[in-house]
Design a protein around this motif. Structure first.
Motif, short mmCIF file in Angstrom:
data_model
loop_
_atom_site.label_atom_id
_atom_site.label_comp_id
_atom_site.label_asym_id
_atom_site.label_seq_id
_atom_site.Cartn_x
_atom_site.Cartn_y
_atom_site.Cartn_z
N TYR A 211 32.87 41.25 41.52
CA TYR A 211 34.44 40.84 41.52
C TYR A 211 34.52 39.12 41.03
O TYR A 211 33.97 38.58 41.85
CB TYR A 211 35.28 41.11 42.37
CG TYR A 211 35.66 42.71 42.38
CD1 TYR A 211 36.74 43.29 41.93
CD2 TYR A 211 34.65 43.56 43.15
CE1 TYR A 211 36.98 44.69 42.01
CE2 TYR A 211 35.03 44.73 43.07
CZ TYR A 211 36.05 45.41 42.52
OH TYR A 211 36.47 46.79 42.49
N CYS A 212 35.50 38.70 40.24
CA CYS A 212 35.66 37.36 39.96
C CYS A 212 36.88 36.82 40.63
O CYS A 212 37.93 37.55 40.61
CB CYS A 212 35.64 37.37 38.67
SG CYS A 212 35.60 35.53 37.84
N ASN A 213 36.97 35.57 41.10
CA ASN A 213 38.10 35.13 41.49
C ASN A 213 38.07 33.64 40.93
O ASN A 213 37.20 32.81 40.93
CB ASN A 213 37.90 34.90 43.13
CG ASN A 213 39.30 34.24 43.78
OD1 ASN A 213 40.34 34.26 43.24
ND2 ASN A 213 39.12 33.66 44.92
N ILE A 214 39.21 33.51 40.24
CA ILE A 214 39.43 32.12 39.54
C ILE A 214 40.06 31.09 40.59
O ILE A 214 41.20 31.34 41.20
CB ILE A 214 40.60 32.06 38.44
CG1 ILE A 214 39.97 33.17 37.31
CG2 ILE A 214 40.76 30.79 37.86
CD1 ILE A 214 38.64 32.95 36.90
N VAL A 215 39.50 30.01 40.91
CA VAL A 215 39.73 29.02 42.13
C VAL A 215 40.20 28.01 41.70
O VAL A 215 40.74 27.14 42.35
CB VAL A 215 38.45 29.07 43.27
CG1 VAL A 215 38.01 30.43 43.69
CG2 VAL A 215 37.38 28.50 42.25
#
Length: 581
Positions: free
Chosen positions: A462-466
């Motif tokens: 899962y990707c999280n844009i930070v």
């Protein structure tokens, strides 16, 4: 729902394979189903063959309804009409319009003849329109009368007053020399322009025969669409996409939502953006679903009314649209029980908003999508089975046939959970920026598209844009590059220095703030600065906050410290960062 041809490839067990390997933040999507080689025209052919008598498009404001078969007949008339006015394969045809029936006709008609459709933002003002037309050499422009805030023909006449004294189809314009033809989306006859009805009626038997020959000669990797993305250099870049890019992205996006011919998708998002054009229109074409347009632009009441009256099963929107609908005083009067899925994208969604969307709007299978115009657009999307927590804290997992990685400043892949710039590779990466090889080389490295976004990828993929490595802010789902606004403001005679940045906003996610140093003796008000912007740049780029300062905070090397300005504004206004979880 009827059986889904992709479902066997998207089971939980297969999705479990989409995890990083070797402890690094690099993930490959599934390799099945196979990529399609269909053109947009062939995609439409298949929809007609499969679902010809089913309803395909509904434009409620214009009282227009098409079945797939009816729609294709009108597409062919529009395509033959374009041929008859001299549009050839590879020519650029601009479409400058809010959500109207003619927009989707032009989308498919240009694809049928191999012309490159150029999406022009309905909010563009004079300087932005002139730049766009010249940047890609638009030969024909199809334009609506305007919007509530804009008279399009008046703006065109400001750029090219020669239109009033020219013959339609034979324009010779000093400031936009490539533009030869303007087609107006009304029945009113005007000097120098065709009406859309004239275009539809222009073709004879010869053009119809030619249309068939041209359509059969097209290839899936042909450039078919140009979309402008705001640029850090002060001018938008022209991302160029192919049939292959958008057709396959539409297929996988539709699959993630489990769309099929029984679904009806409510589309309040704009067609000029990939959200409307690819994630709605083409996604529904690949699945045989119906698209329902409540109006030319978003209105919360008419959108909810459309869902209720048309028994829509899906809806797209940016978080601010969902907030507006949920906040409507008459919200409880609408029957939304038919809804189940859709896409929320463009900005992070606060967790309390997501809970209300799921519960109060009856959207248990709403998905989150992430990408960029240059990747056609979606590269990550959540599953309809993901938890609410996953949907607000991540953007899901990578789509099929794509590979992603998170890299440090040296281009090395970081460990799982490490922060770095997100790069994307695969079929969805654009062909390049039109007329800008240098920017293309900077953005695409060995097939990898550098997104400019800072991200992390967890152990499950899962990707999280930070954050954003590029100097960009997002206001209500619209990308705004501060440098573009700064360069416009530098044209003001009283301004010596200016810095533009985003600050948190509960409604739009971010709002635009400008800090300005005036020239010696200069005097101007905050409202005067805003008025200088209005009508010249898109409304969403106009700073909401303007502050006049004696000096700007700088580093010892002369770089502006926007984080210092941002913190000062947050403190002054008593704001806090908008959190997603």
């Amino acid at each position: 729902m009827s059986s889904n041809p992709f479902s066997s490839f998207t089971t939980s067990s297969n999705l479990a394979a989409q995890r990083p390997i070797d402890g690094l933040s690099q993930v490959k999507g599934l390799s099945m189903p196979e990529l399609s080689t269909a053109t947009i025209g062939e995609l439409l052919d298949r929809a007609v063959q499969r679902d010809g008598d089913r309803e395909a498009f509904v434009f409620l404001e214009h009282n227009v309804r098409w079945t797939w078969a009816q729609f294709q007949l009108d597409v062919n008339k529009a395509a033959a009409g374009l041929l008859s006015i001299g549009i050839q394969r590879g020519d650029r045809v601009g479409i400058w319009s809010p959500n109207r029936p003619e927009w989707v006709l032009v989308q498919f008609a240009t694809a049928q003849i191999g012309a490159v459709m150029v999406n022009i933002n309905p909010a563009y003002r004079v300087s932005e329109l002139e730049y766009a037309l010249n940047k890609v050499g638009v030969k024909a422009l199809i334009c609506a009368p305007g919007t509530k805030a804009s008279n399009y023909l008046a703006m065109l006449n400001e750029i090219a007053p020669e239109i009033e004294h020219s013959a339609a189809g034979r324009l010779v314009l000093k400031r936009v020399p490539k533009l030869e033809t303007i087609v107006h989306l009304s029945d009113e006859r005007r000097p120098g322009v065709f009406t859309f009805r004239q275009l539809m009626d222009a073709a004879g038997p010869a053009q119809s025969v030619r249309l068939s020959i041209v359509s059969k000669s097209l290839k899936c990797h042909d450039a078919i669409n140009i979309q402008f993305t705001s640029g850090t250099t002060g001018h938008p870049k022209a991302a160029t996409l192919s049939h292959h890019n958008v057709v396959n992205n539409a297929r996988f996006v539709a699959n993630a939502m489990r769309l099929d011919p029984s679904d009806r998708l409510c589309v309040p998002v704009p067609l000029y953006h990939c959200f409307g054009m690819v994630l709605a229109v083409l996604a529904c074409t690949t699945s045989g679903s119906c698209t329902v347009f409540p109006g030319e632009s978003f209105e919360p009441g008419s959108t909810l009314a459309a869902v209720s009256s048309e028994r829509c099963t899906a809806i797209h929107g940016v978080p601010t649209m969902f907030v507006a609908m949920l906040g409507l005083a008459t919200f409880s009067q609408f029957d939304l029980s038919s809804l189940r899925t859709g896409i929320m994208a463009g900005a992070p969604c606060p967790i309390e908003t997501m809970k209300r969307v799921v519960a109060d709007m009856h959207l248990p299978e709403i998905t989150i999508a992430y990408g960029m115009t240059e990747t056609s657009p979606v590269s990550f999307q959540s599953s309809i089975e993901d938890s609410i927590e996953r949907r607000v804290s991540t953007v899901g997992r990578v789509q099929p046939h794509l590979e992603v990685k998170v890299v440090d400043d040296a281009g090395r892949v970081v460990p799982i959970g490490g922060k770095g710039e997100l790069w994307t590779k695969g079929y969805s990466v654009m062909r390049g920026y039109w007329g800008d090889d240098e920017k293309t080389r900077e953005s695409i490295v060995d097939g990898w598209m550098r997104t400019g976004d800072l991200a992390t990828i967890d152990v499950d993929g899962y990707c999280n844009i930070v954050g954003r490595s590029k100097d960009m802010l997002i206001r209500g789902g619209e990308n705004v590059y501060p440098r573009e606004v700064e360069e416009f403001l530098y044209g003001h005679p009283m301004i010596s220095e200016v810095q533009v940045f985003g600050i948190p906003d509960s409604r739009y996610g971010e709002e635009i703030c400008a800090w300005i140093v005036l020239k010696p003796g200069g005097k101007v008000s905050e409202e005067a600065i805003k008025e200088y912007c209005r009508g010249q740049i898109a409304h969403y780029k106009v700073p909401r906050y303007v502050r006049f300062v004696q000096t700007l905070p700088m580093t010892v090397t002369g770089k502006a410290q926007k984080f210092v300005m941002r913190k000062a504004m947050i403190d002054e206004l008593g704001l806090s960062d908008v959190r997603t979880a």
